[in-house]
Write an enzyme that holds these catalytic residues in place. Structure first.
Site, short mmCIF file in Angstrom:
data_model
loop_
_atom_site.label_atom_id
_atom_site.label_comp_id
_atom_site.label_asym_id
_atom_site.label_seq_id
_atom_site.Cartn_x
_atom_site.Cartn_y
_atom_site.Cartn_z
NE ARG A 124 -82.31 -36.21 -55.26
CZ ARG A 124 -82.55 -35.49 -56.27
NH1 ARG A 124 -83.25 -35.77 -57.22
NH2 ARG A 124 -81.88 -34.22 -56.37
CB CYS A 125 -85.19 -43.35 -56.12
SG CYS A 125 -85.72 -45.02 -56.26
#
Length: 83
Positions: free
Chosen positions: A19-20
């Site tokens: 995830r970012c």
């Protein structure tokens, strides 16, 4: 922008499950270790990559050769153009 050249890349990066900001951090690290002109195929499932990877390429001076973001996993093909 779509292409079937993802399998022909010099390097592969599996960012599925990340995830970012992890996917872009992994892309940056991978590209640092590549030679100019080499290509990197990326697979990711974080929707933020649809924005972040093209922005990364523009900002860092690399070429986004192809992308397939119609369904997951998203795929990108980048050519290293700057050192």
């Amino acid at each position: 922008m779509t292409s079937n050249n993802f399998g022909d890349a010099n390097h592969q990066l599996d960012a599925i499950g990340l995830r970012c900001p992890e996917p872009v951090m992994m892309v940056r690290l991978s590209i640092r270790n590549m030679q100019l002109g080499e290509t990197l195929a990326i697979s990711a499932d974080d929707h933020s990559t649809t924005r972040d990877i093209p922005s990364f390429c523009r900002f860092m001076g690399h070429t986004l050769i192809a992308s397939d973001v119609d369904s997951k996993p998203y795929r990108y093909l980048i050519r290293k153009d700057q050192s």
